[in-house]
Scaffold this motif. Structure first.
Motif, PDB file in Angstrom:
ATOM      1  N   GLU A   1       0.813  -1.216   0.000  1.00  0.00           N
ATOM      2  CA  GLU A   1       0.000   0.000   0.000  1.00  0.00           C
ATOM      3  C   GLU A   1       0.849   1.271   0.000  1.00  0.00           C
ATOM      4  OE1 GLU A   1      -3.577   2.087   2.624  1.00  0.00           O
ATOM      5  OE2 GLU A   1      -3.020  -0.005   2.979  1.00  0.00           O
ATOM      6  N   SER A   2       1.883   1.326   0.830  1.00  0.00           N
ATOM      7  CA  SER A   2       2.701   2.540   0.908  1.00  0.00           C
ATOM      8  C   SER A   2       3.520   2.732  -0.365  1.00  0.00           C
ATOM      9  CB  SER A   2       3.618   2.491   2.130  1.00  0.00           C
ATOM     10  OG  SER A   2       4.553   1.432   2.015  1.00  0.00           O
ATOM     11  N   SER A   3       4.030   1.630  -0.929  1.00  0.00           N
ATOM     12  CA  SER A   3       4.802   1.739  -2.178  1.00  0.00           C
ATOM     13  C   SER A   3       3.907   2.160  -3.338  1.00  0.00           C
ATOM     14  CB  SER A   3       5.487   0.409  -2.495  1.00  0.00           C
ATOM     15  OG  SER A   3       6.432   0.077  -1.513  1.00  0.00           O
ATOM     16  N   HIS A   4       2.682   1.648  -3.333  1.00  0.00           N
ATOM     17  CA  HIS A   4       1.744   2.022  -4.385  1.00  0.00           C
ATOM     18  C   HIS A   4       1.408   3.510  -4.290  1.00  0.00           C
ATOM     19  CE1 HIS A   4      -2.051   2.325  -6.642  1.00  0.00           C
ATOM     20  NE2 HIS A   4      -1.634   1.252  -7.299  1.00  0.00           N
TER      21      HIS A   4
ATOM     22  N   ALA B   1      10.887   1.098  -9.365  1.00  0.00           N
ATOM     23  CA  ALA B   1      12.132   0.862  -8.617  1.00  0.00           C
ATOM     24  C   ALA B   1      12.320   1.917  -7.532  1.00  0.00           C
ATOM     25  CB  ALA B   1      13.316   0.852  -9.582  1.00  0.00           C
ATOM     26  N   LEU B   2      11.984   3.165  -7.858  1.00  0.00           N
ATOM     27  CA  LEU B   2      12.096   4.234  -6.861  1.00  0.00           C
ATOM     28  C   LEU B   2      11.141   3.993  -5.698  1.00  0.00           C
ATOM     29  CD1 LEU B   2      12.297   7.343  -9.233  1.00  0.00           C
ATOM     30  CD2 LEU B   2      14.116   6.534  -7.702  1.00  0.00           C
ATOM     31  N   ALA B   3       9.913   3.550  -6.007  1.00  0.00           N
ATOM     32  CA  ALA B   3       8.898   3.351  -4.973  1.00  0.00           C
ATOM     33  C   ALA B   3       9.218   2.175  -4.062  1.00  0.00           C
ATOM     34  CB  ALA B   3       7.531   3.149  -5.625  1.00  0.00           C
ATOM     35  N   THR B   4       9.923   1.183  -4.594  1.00  0.00           N
ATOM     36  CA  THR B   4      10.230   0.005  -3.777  1.00  0.00           C
ATOM     37  C   THR B   4      11.587   0.120  -3.073  1.00  0.00           C
ATOM     38  OG1 THR B   4      11.084  -1.089  -5.770  1.00  0.00           O
ATOM     39  CG2 THR B   4       8.818  -1.568  -5.142  1.00  0.00           C
TER      40      THR B   4
ATOM     41  N   PHE C   1       4.333   5.371  -5.593  1.00  0.00           N
ATOM     42  CA  PHE C   1       4.365   5.230  -7.054  1.00  0.00           C
ATOM     43  C   PHE C   1       3.428   6.254  -7.702  1.00  0.00           C
ATOM     44  CE2 PHE C   1       2.512   3.292 -10.912  1.00  0.00           C
ATOM     45  CZ  PHE C   1       3.648   3.072 -11.668  1.00  0.00           C
ATOM     46  N   GLU C   2       2.224   6.410  -7.151  1.00  0.00           N
ATOM     47  CA  GLU C   2       1.260   7.358  -7.707  1.00  0.00           C
ATOM     48  C   GLU C   2       1.723   8.797  -7.518  1.00  0.00           C
ATOM     49  OE1 GLU C   2      -1.138   6.711  -9.657  1.00  0.00           O
ATOM     50  OE2 GLU C   2      -0.985   4.525  -9.470  1.00  0.00           O
ATOM     51  N   LYS C   3       2.382   9.100  -6.391  1.00  0.00           N
ATOM     52  CA  LYS C   3       2.933  10.448  -6.183  1.00  0.00           C
ATOM     53  C   LYS C   3       4.011  10.749  -7.220  1.00  0.00           C
ATOM     54  CE  LYS C   3       2.176  10.951  -1.176  1.00  0.00           C
ATOM     55  NZ  LYS C   3       2.850  11.037   0.143  1.00  0.00           N
ATOM     56  N   LEU C   4       4.845   9.769  -7.477  1.00  0.00           N
ATOM     57  CA  LEU C   4       5.894   9.949  -8.479  1.00  0.00           C
ATOM     58  C   LEU C   4       5.303  10.117  -9.873  1.00  0.00           C
ATOM     59  CD1 LEU C   4       8.382   7.273  -7.103  1.00  0.00           C
ATOM     60  CD2 LEU C   4       8.882   9.727  -7.318  1.00  0.00           C
ATOM     61  N   ARG C   5       4.245   9.389 -10.160  1.00  0.00           N
ATOM     62  CA  ARG C   5       3.572   9.530 -11.461  1.00  0.00           C
ATOM     63  C   ARG C   5       3.002  10.936 -11.629  1.00  0.00           C
ATOM     64  NH1 ARG C   5      -0.938   5.675 -13.206  1.00  0.00           N
ATOM     65  NH2 ARG C   5      -0.471   6.513 -15.249  1.00  0.00           N
ATOM     66  N   ALA C   6       2.394  11.444 -10.565  1.00  0.00           N
ATOM     67  CA  ALA C   6       1.812  12.789 -10.624  1.00  0.00           C
ATOM     68  C   ALA C   6       2.906  13.837 -10.837  1.00  0.00           C
ATOM     69  CB  ALA C   6       1.036  13.069  -9.337  1.00  0.00           C
ATOM     70  N   TRP C   7       4.024  13.673 -10.122  1.00  0.00           N
ATOM     71  CA  TRP C   7       5.149  14.599 -10.302  1.00  0.00           C
ATOM     72  C   TRP C   7       5.680  14.513 -11.732  1.00  0.00           C
ATOM     73  CZ3 TRP C   7      10.071  12.817 -11.580  1.00  0.00           C
ATOM     74  CH2 TRP C   7      11.056  13.807 -11.666  1.00  0.00           C
ATOM     75  N   ARG C   8       5.799  13.282 -12.251  1.00  0.00           N
ATOM     76  CA  ARG C   8       6.303  13.083 -13.614  1.00  0.00           C
ATOM     77  C   ARG C   8       5.382  13.758 -14.634  1.00  0.00           C
ATOM     78  NH1 ARG C   8       6.204   7.078 -16.062  1.00  0.00           N
ATOM     79  NH2 ARG C   8       3.977   7.508 -15.811  1.00  0.00           N
TER      80      ARG C   8
END
Length: 626
Positions: free
Chosen positions: A555-558, A590-593, A561-568
């Motif tokens: 859950e936390s990695s997901h 890889a960044l999220a995990t 991942f979504e925060k990084l997608r939004a930033w991207r």
């Protein structure tokens, strides 16, 4: 974007193999952020750095571009890349500039001043890679420019991408590519590369011969794409089936839907859009500005579904296409492989889905009969279609059959196609086939008539339609002999009999006759086994679906991942580039995990090279630390 560039001084002109490997690996890590080559990339790179020619056949997503980009950065001079799609050159160049490569393009979309600036940079030795459309290379002035570059700063490599276009056996032959043969050997000491993501043995041989590359190093990688789940389903209501696939498995994902006609493209895109799917059309008949805008939206925005004819797709670099769907059967296995290969280029799970029905078979047979060309051309088209139909109708592993088509047989099933996940039941269809063939024969002999599928199925089922009564077909001895099989069932039988060559489409009107195997089946000399596909899921492999990209993240990695997608997405919009130019999904995963906490650890993440570390490092570390 100039602030993101770093100067990449060439290492040397020609290196022996061990030194070449070392130099190539250094550039691979520093520029692209990868620790090692994949598959046979390193083998190709070393051969070209050492000055050799190469013919490279690798599947989409296997990293063909690296095979010419690394030698171009290691060897002295500018790498010349022939690319057939002008519309995609801008994104290819943006992606290279994002990792610090001095990349440019020359094509007809540029103004005179823009072309002059690129020409000046080329002659000054300020370009690492230049992309040129094939038709430009027929221009004497462009050839003269390249001669001056070769004599001055130098040409490092001459790469012909999508090289199957040179072959008339290939599925996308382009006459402009034939002229490229004149340039092979024009610049002594410059290695020539021909690269393609799909080629049968015939295509491979022809492109090799036409480009005079018989003495090149030939590298044929495995055409297996294990991350793609292949699924072919009986066509019932294709738009509804497609919508179910998207809603159940690929909501919010980028995807490509292929349709046969422009009309079907526009209707399907509008129908999906009305039901909440971010779908847009693409075909050659659209206004050029709309077509370019739609392609740009697909490449640059997340979660867009493009509905297109086969005019769309070659050279598409978007790595996060999660599904490719066909609502009409492709004309050849080679075309099908090329089109489905646009899914999952990032190596993450993806779906290749095809809805296939009787009308597809009749229509494709009719297209061949009506096509211009001599008998040999029609035989080739027929052979291509029959291979495609065999893939659709197989009861065995689809991946095995696909690989066998490309002369790469395997002795094990894949476990990730519909026929492996939900094994197909078969039944003895000999009697059903004889009933159907008898109906066709009696109509011809007793009434001197030919009819299409609908009338023949009505006769078999004993259905007294106005047309049946008009022609007094209810008086035939075969009337009602197939009442035990549903209309849908008979259409399935007929589809398979046409695919097997037992029944044939006899004329332009879609009427049916006996195929080459028909007489033997009627006499009981040739048994018929048929797929029992009626109870199979309308979207394919039931609950055994391709896993979503972030499905296995906790859950936390997901959430990360979504925060990084939004930033991207914000970065991509600000720069006016596709999201994958910033980072691919695999890098975000890889960044999220792994959650690196400093720049040193960040540089160890696959896909983060020196330029991206410098440009995005602080932002990414800030998100990870929040």
């Amino acid at each position: 974007m100039s602030d993101a560039r770093v100067t990449l001084a060439p290492v040397t002109d020609v290196l022996p193999a061990p030194a070449a490997t070392s130099a190539a690996l250094e550039v691979l890590h520093r520029v692209f952020g990868f620790e090692s080559f994949r598959g046979r990339q390193g083998e190709v790179v070393d051969a070209v750095i050492a000055g050799g020619d190469a013919v490279v056949l690798m599947p989409t997503g296997a990293g063909k571009s690296v095979c010419f980009q690394i030698p171009a950065l290691v060897r002295r001079g500018t790498g010349l890349v022939v690319s057939p799609l002008i519309a995609l050159m801008h994104d290819q160049v943006d992606a290279l500039r994002a990792v610090g490569v001095r990349a440019e393009f020359l094509n007809s979309t540029q103004s005179i001043s823009e072309r002059q600036e690129v020409e000046r940079a080329l002659l000054a030795g300020e370009v690492d890679l230049v992309y040129i459309a094939p038709e430009r290379l027929s221009n004497d002035a462009v050839r003269g420019l390249l001669d001056r570059v070769a004599a001055g700063p130098g040409l490092s490599v001459f790469a012909i991408d999508e090289a199957h276009c040179v072959s008339q056996w290939g599925h996308d032959f382009r006459p402009d590519y034939l002229a490229l043969a004149d340039l092979v050997g024009r610049w002594p000491g410059v290695p020539t590369m021909a690269l393609t993501a799909t080629a049968t043995d015939a295509t491979h041989k022809e492109l090799t011969s036409r480009l005079h590359l018989e003495n090149a190093k030939h590298v044929v990688a495995s055409f297996d794409r294990p991350n793609i789940q292949y699924r072919i389903v009986p066509k019932d209501d294709p738009k509804q089936q497609l919508l179910k696939l998207i809603q159940d498995e690929h909501k919010g994902d980028a995807g490509i839907v292929y349709a046969l006609s422009r009309n079907a493209v526009e209707q399907t895109a509008a129908w999906l859009a009305a039901r909440g799917v971010d779908a847009i059309p693409y075909h050659a008949g659209l206004d050029a500005r709309i077509r370019a805008a739609n392609q740009s939206r697909f490449l640059r925005d997340d979660g867009v579904v493009v509905v297109a004819t086969i005019a769309f797709g070659m050279g598409i670099d978007k790595p996060d296409v999660r599904f490719v769907a066909h609502i009409d059967v492709p004309k050849s296995v080679e075309g099908y492989y090329q089109e489905t290969g646009r899914a999952g280029r990032d190596g993450l799970p993806a779906t290749a889905w095809l809805a296939y029905g009787l009308q597809d078979v009749v229509q494709q047979r009719r297209f061949i009969d009506q096509s211009v060309g001599d008998a040999a051309h029609k035989r080739k088209q027929t052979a291509n279609l029959e291979s495609m139909l065999a893939l659709c109708e197989t009861v065995g592993c689809r991946r095995r059959q696909l690989l066998a088509y490309f002369d790469q047989p395997t002795d094990h099933d894949c476990g990730n196609c519909d026929t492996c996940l939900v094994p197909v039941e078969t039944w003895d269809g000999s009697v059903a086939a004889q009933k159907l063939l008898s109906t066709i024969v009696r109509l011809q002999r007793e009434r001197n008539q030919r009819f299409g599928a609908g009338q023949i199925v009505d006769i078999l089922r004993g259905k007294r339609t106005p047309r049946v009564e008009q022609h007094q077909h209810d008086e035939l001895s075969v009337f009602g002999v197939g009442a035990d099989i549903s209309e849908r069932g008979w259409r399935s039988v007929l589809r398979q009999l046409i695919a097997q060559g037992v029944v044939q489409v006899a004329d332009d009107y879609g009427t049916l006759g006996l195929g080459a195997l028909g007489p033997a089946v009627l006499k009981g000399e040739h048994p018929v086994r048929l797929r029992h596909d009626l109870e199979r899921s309308s979207s394919g492999a039931g609950s055994k679906r391709a896993a979503p990209v972030a499905a296995d993240l906790d859950e936390s990695s997901h959430e990360l991942f979504e925060k990084l997608r939004a930033w991207r997405a914000g970065q991509a919009k600000e720069q006016g580039v596709p999201a994958y130019v910033v980072f691919g999904d695999a890098t975000l995963r890889a960044l999220a995990t792994e959650r690196p906490q400093d720049r040193a650890a960040l540089s160890g993440i696959s896909g983060i090279g020196a330029a991206k570390l410098e440009r995005y490092g602080d932002d990414v570390l800030s998100i990870l630390a929040a």
